[in-house]
Design a protein around this motif. Sequence first.
Motif, PDB file in Angstrom:
ATOM      1  N   UNK A 340     -35.345  -1.814   0.259  1.00  0.00           N
ATOM      2  CA  UNK A 340     -35.203  -3.109  -0.412  1.00  0.00           C
ATOM      3  C   UNK A 340     -35.969  -3.163  -1.734  1.00  0.00           C
ATOM      4  N   UNK A 341     -36.839  -2.180  -1.983  1.00  0.00           N
ATOM      5  CA  UNK A 341     -37.613  -2.176  -3.232  1.00  0.00           C
ATOM      6  C   UNK A 341     -36.795  -1.596  -4.375  1.00  0.00           C
ATOM      7  N   UNK A 342     -37.381  -1.609  -5.582  1.00  0.00           N
ATOM      8  CA  UNK A 342     -36.691  -1.090  -6.755  1.00  0.00           C
ATOM      9  C   UNK A 342     -36.330   0.379  -6.560  1.00  0.00           C
ATOM     10  N   UNK A 343     -35.068   0.698  -6.801  1.00  0.00           N
ATOM     11  CA  UNK A 343     -34.548   2.030  -6.513  1.00  0.00           C
ATOM     12  C   UNK A 343     -35.241   3.102  -7.358  1.00  0.00           C
ATOM     13  N   UNK A 344     -35.310   2.903  -8.673  1.00  0.00           N
ATOM     14  CA  UNK A 344     -35.903   3.922  -9.545  1.00  0.00           C
ATOM     15  C   UNK A 344     -37.379   4.116  -9.269  1.00  0.00           C
ATOM     16  N   UNK A 345     -38.110   3.028  -9.059  1.00  0.00           N
ATOM     17  CA  UNK A 345     -39.543   3.157  -8.777  1.00  0.00           C
ATOM     18  C   UNK A 345     -39.782   3.947  -7.491  1.00  0.00           C
ATOM     19  N   UNK A 346     -38.922   3.718  -6.502  1.00  0.00           N
ATOM     20  CA  UNK A 346     -39.061   4.458  -5.245  1.00  0.00           C
ATOM     21  C   UNK A 346     -38.849   5.956  -5.475  1.00  0.00           C
ATOM     22  N   UNK A 347     -37.801   6.309  -6.241  1.00  0.00           N
ATOM     23  CA  UNK A 347     -37.523   7.727  -6.490  1.00  0.00           C
ATOM     24  C   UNK A 347     -38.648   8.366  -7.291  1.00  0.00           C
ATOM     25  N   UNK A 348     -39.160   7.651  -8.293  1.00  0.00           N
ATOM     26  CA  UNK A 348     -40.267   8.182  -9.100  1.00  0.00           C
ATOM     27  C   UNK A 348     -41.466   8.493  -8.216  1.00  0.00           C
ATOM     28  N   UNK A 349     -41.782   7.586  -7.290  1.00  0.00           N
ATOM     29  CA  UNK A 349     -42.925   7.817  -6.399  1.00  0.00           C
ATOM     30  C   UNK A 349     -42.715   9.066  -5.550  1.00  0.00           C
ATOM     31  N   UNK A 350     -41.468   9.350  -5.199  1.00  0.00           N
ATOM     32  CA  UNK A 350     -41.177  10.523  -4.369  1.00  0.00           C
ATOM     33  C   UNK A 350     -41.311  11.832  -5.156  1.00  0.00           C
ATOM     34  N   UNK A 351     -40.955  11.815  -6.445  1.00  0.00           N
ATOM     35  CA  UNK A 351     -40.980  13.067  -7.222  1.00  0.00           C
ATOM     36  C   UNK A 351     -42.305  13.290  -7.946  1.00  0.00           C
ATOM     37  N   UNK A 352     -43.201  12.303  -7.927  1.00  0.00           N
ATOM     38  CA  UNK A 352     -44.491  12.471  -8.607  1.00  0.00           C
ATOM     39  C   UNK A 352     -45.284  13.678  -8.115  1.00  0.00           C
ATOM     40  N   UNK A 353     -45.387  13.929  -6.795  1.00  0.00           N
ATOM     41  CA  UNK A 353     -46.125  15.121  -6.348  1.00  0.00           C
ATOM     42  C   UNK A 353     -45.541  16.420  -6.900  1.00  0.00           C
ATOM     43  N   UNK A 354     -44.232  16.459  -7.048  1.00  0.00           N
ATOM     44  CA  UNK A 354     -43.574  17.652  -7.601  1.00  0.00           C
ATOM     45  C   UNK A 354     -44.018  17.879  -9.040  1.00  0.00           C
ATOM     46  N   UNK A 355     -44.032  16.821  -9.854  1.00  0.00           N
ATOM     47  CA  UNK A 355     -44.409  16.998 -11.258  1.00  0.00           C
ATOM     48  C   UNK A 355     -45.899  17.241 -11.427  1.00  0.00           C
ATOM     49  N   UNK A 356     -46.702  16.791 -10.464  1.00  0.00           N
ATOM     50  CA  UNK A 356     -48.124  17.155 -10.487  1.00  0.00           C
ATOM     51  C   UNK A 356     -48.286  18.661 -10.316  1.00  0.00           C
ATOM     52  N   UNK A 357     -47.515  19.246  -9.409  1.00  0.00           N
ATOM     53  CA  UNK A 357     -47.534  20.702  -9.217  1.00  0.00           C
ATOM     54  C   UNK A 357     -47.017  21.435 -10.454  1.00  0.00           C
ATOM     55  N   UNK A 358     -45.983  20.878 -11.096  1.00  0.00           N
ATOM     56  CA  UNK A 358     -45.459  21.492 -12.329  1.00  0.00           C
ATOM     57  C   UNK A 358     -46.548  21.514 -13.394  1.00  0.00           C
ATOM     58  N   UNK A 359     -47.260  20.393 -13.549  1.00  0.00           N
ATOM     59  CA  UNK A 359     -48.321  20.309 -14.555  1.00  0.00           C
ATOM     60  C   UNK A 359     -49.455  21.281 -14.264  1.00  0.00           C
ATOM     61  N   UNK A 360     -49.656  21.597 -12.993  1.00  0.00           N
ATOM     62  CA  UNK A 360     -50.727  22.525 -12.598  1.00  0.00           C
ATOM     63  C   UNK A 360     -50.243  23.971 -12.505  1.00  0.00           C
ATOM     64  N   UNK A 361     -49.041  24.237 -13.029  1.00  0.00           N
ATOM     65  CA  UNK A 361     -48.495  25.604 -13.094  1.00  0.00           C
ATOM     66  C   UNK A 361     -48.391  26.272 -11.721  1.00  0.00           C
ATOM     67  N   UNK A 362     -47.956  25.506 -10.731  1.00  0.00           N
ATOM     68  CA  UNK A 362     -47.751  26.084  -9.399  1.00  0.00           C
ATOM     69  C   UNK A 362     -46.632  27.116  -9.452  1.00  0.00           C
TER      70      UNK A 362
END
Length: 543
Positions: A340-362
Amino acid sequence: MTVLEQPSYSRLDHVFARFLTKLSPVDDTTKRVFNAILLRLSNQLSQGHSCISVNADECAVLISSTLADASGLLPLVIEDDRLYLQRYWHYETRLAQQLQVLLTTEKRAADLDVLRRYFPAASDTVVDWQYEAVKHALQHALTIITGGPGTGKTTTIVRLLAALQECAGEQPLHIALAAPTGKAAMRLAEAIRTRIAELPCGDDIKQRIPEQVYTLHRLLGPKPPSPYFSHDSDNPLTFDWVVVDEASMVDLSLMSKLVDALKPGANLVLLGDKHQLASVEAGAVLADLTSALPAQTVELQVSHRFHGAIKALADSVNQQQAQTAWALLQQDSLTCNLLCEDLLNFIVAQVEPYFTLVANNADFVTLFTEFSRFQVLSATRLGDYGVVALNQRLERKLVQLRKIPHDGWYPGRPVIILQNNPALRLYNGDIGLCLPDPKQNNRLMVFFQRADGQVHSYLPTRLPPCESVYAMTIHKSQGSEFDEVLIVLPEYDIPLLTKELLYTAITRAKNKINVFSQANVFLAATQRKIERVSGLAAKLNNF
């Protein structure tokens, strides 16, 4: 038929119908009827039907056109009350004929002592469906194993492979494992590698079990740009056994070409979930085979890992219990949730851990594992809630939040291949990640993991057509599995929405499902069932 379900004929439909109508010598009144039949045939082929039903009056018009008869030599073929394009009639007829050869192969004896060692829990009082499936495969040239998620299809196949090699004696069998897509092939290869160690047999037998899984196209050997393959009836495959996973995804044309390429005396095992979506292209082969050949079909009926709310939701949708399924989403469950929450905000929250790993050169494996944890599955490609719009809106949002520098090619961009390219060994549905390559002075490359576990990289400019894949269509998700999925349905009901589509999306999730939908859309989808027109079952029943 509702207004929404009235056929909308494409330009291709009109061009096809007009071309054949001009070739017919009939009068103008008959030509109009003939043209209407051709429009319907072209439209239904694009919807996955291999033929259409025609009545006696339409058959008379078709025969008078001089372009249709029952011979299989004209562009159109009439068989009973069905009308085919010659090509699809040939595929269907040839497949039925070749399957009949497998069905008439003499039954073999199975070594029950070997078999019971792999299934020690099997007894005379309780049916062990995995045991029955392997026993059938040992005895027959054609076996169809179907079952829902978690019923042990892969475990069954690993034990079958071991039993086959053990019963073969000193001369190992030549076995091919295959799947329709690279994703499905990679999943099967991983599952086999993890299960081999558990087998109750010696290392010599374990070493005979193949771990390489081919895509069907690679197995048959594509000959681009033609639709033909290197292996056919004149140049058959060398394998004693061919085992195909995710068989529900295999269309009529590809299945016909595969069975045609089996060498004399070869054995075929097909695995799949008969309740999933049928193939994107024409045909519903697995559903037809399970319907027409119950004696060759073994259904695995006990789920070993698929339990709780997700299974209840999948079962409710599959049984078209729409209100029950919607109620399960209303219960604010930790595993099945109506978003029921905002669709884009929900997806962003889900992919944030992935981009944290990208930034840390995993490394790639870590990144691919994290990215594959969550997936947005949309019912449609176009529209406000279709794949194209969702990916574009999400990338704009990520730019605004400075998670990515810009759209286009950037570190961390996930892409999905849209077109087969055998020369690059990249196929429709393969997923890759765009990352800096330390071996190339941090130049952006796109990395793909193949079915054998190897990772290969490509320059973005060398890739076949592709697009970002934060969201993918439910059709494209077949053969995949994710920890968590978000199912996005359009804002209004359309004929594409069916219970098979929902069931397929739900069964992609291992741990959690989120659904973004209006109640009326979800309920209508659950109550609609795919019914493809085909003559394959009738042909098999007539033999």
